[in-house]
Design an enzyme around this catalytic site. Structure first.
Site, PDB file in Angstrom:
ATOM      1  N   GLU A  32      -5.501   0.055  13.458  1.00 44.67           N
ATOM      2  CA  GLU A  32      -6.021  -1.211  12.947  1.00 44.67           C
ATOM      3  C   GLU A  32      -5.129  -2.352  13.422  1.00 44.67           C
ATOM      4  O   GLU A  32      -3.899  -2.281  13.294  1.00 44.67           O
ATOM      5  CB  GLU A  32      -6.069  -1.183  11.415  1.00 44.67           C
ATOM      6  CG  GLU A  32      -6.636  -2.448  10.813  1.00 44.67           C
ATOM      7  CD  GLU A  32      -6.611  -2.426   9.292  1.00 44.67           C
ATOM      8  OE1 GLU A  32      -6.933  -3.470   8.694  1.00 44.67           O
ATOM      9  OE2 GLU A  32      -6.246  -1.390   8.696  1.00 44.67           O
ATOM     10  N   ASP A  43      -4.016 -10.396   1.837  1.00 42.30           N
ATOM     11  CA  ASP A  43      -2.759  -9.833   2.315  1.00 42.30           C
ATOM     12  C   ASP A  43      -1.594 -10.296   1.452  1.00 42.30           C
ATOM     13  O   ASP A  43      -1.484 -11.467   1.097  1.00 42.30           O
ATOM     14  CB  ASP A  43      -2.518 -10.238   3.775  1.00 42.30           C
ATOM     15  CG  ASP A  43      -3.504  -9.574   4.710  1.00 42.30           C
ATOM     16  OD1 ASP A  43      -3.786  -8.384   4.495  1.00 42.30           O
ATOM     17  OD2 ASP A  43      -3.990 -10.241   5.634  1.00 42.30           O
TER      18      ASP A  43
END
Length: 260
Positions: A32, A43
């Site tokens: 990824e 995040d």
């Protein structure tokens, strides 16, 4: 075999593609790649810091895709990005550029399932798998739609909150994996908070594989080289493979005729 998907923030270092090659050499099944974004809402601090570092180096979507396209990889590459970057040039153009660079999967975590239409169509036309996320609070009807529309696998967010290193795997990861498996045979990859071999094994027992991101990016931010991370990903690989070995050779095999 349990699937291992390590992550790297694109452009975090000048030699960032060497981390991809190191992951591949260590036994990653897919990789990824996060496209740096100035406001990564899902995040946590580690990935945000990694994105800030990459952006401070002046990287762009175009420069990162150019870097990727220069190397032939033997494992599928998946891009994780935010809707803003997808919509900036339009889903069709964005997905065509991914495919041209050799990207075969796309994750857009801030795109709700009921707003997928244009991106879903563009990804399919470009031959890019659009991978959807499910969370512990996803209701049953929405979960059924997610597993029906996702491609390749469903990304099971192990807990509510942002990404980041954690000491233990959230119990909600197991519950979510069980819910997904009850309604579909789509592979379940568990991410968010998988921080080491022991947690990778826990996640592997619950689902079909793991995504490891923040723990690896913390090591890069602290100065770890591609070779350092090759060893770390190899340790994750060994732990996941040990699950299969244990399944094939249980510690206490049943003795024929013994039904105590």
């Amino acid at each position: 075999m349990k699937t291992l998907i390590p992550y790297v923030t694109g452009g975090i270092t000048a030699d960032w593609t060497d981390y991809l090659l190191a992951y591949q050499a260590a036994g990653a099944d897919m990789i990824e790649i996060g496209l740096p974004f100035s406001d990564p809402m899902l995040d946590g601090p580690t990935i945000q810091q990694a994105s800030d570092r990459a952006l401070s180096r002046g990287v762009s979507v175009a420069s990162l895709l150019a870097d990727i396209s220069e190397i032939k990889f033997d494992v599928p590459l998946i891009v994780m990005t935010y809707a803003n970057l997808v919509m900036r040039s339009g889903p069709a153009d964005f997905c065509r550029r991914l495919a041209a660079a050799g990207i075969t999967g796309l994750i857009v975590p801030d795109l709700p399932v009921d707003e997928l239409g244009a991106v879903e169509e563009a990804a399919a036309a470009a031959g890019v798998d659009l991978i959807l996320l499910a969370a512990p609070v996803t209701p049953d009807d929405r979960l059924a739609e997610i597993v029906a529309r996702t491609r390749r696998f469903v990304y099971a967010v192990s807990l509510m909150g942002t990404t980041g290193e954690r000491a233990t795997l959230a119990e909600s990861a197991v519950t979510l994996a069980d819910r997904i498996k009850a309604v579909s045979d789509v592979p379940v990859m568990i991410g968010f908070g998988v921080s080491g071999p022991e947690q990778a094994a826990e996640a592997g027992r619950a689902g079909d594989g793991v995504v490891v991101a923040s723990a690896l990016m913390r090591r890069v931010l602290d100065g770890a080289t591609p070779d350092d991370l090759r060893h770390e990903v190899a340790a994750l690989r060994r732990e996941l493979d040990a699950l299969e070995d244990h399944a094939d050779h249980p510690a206490h095999p049943e003795i024929p005729g013994d039904r105590r």
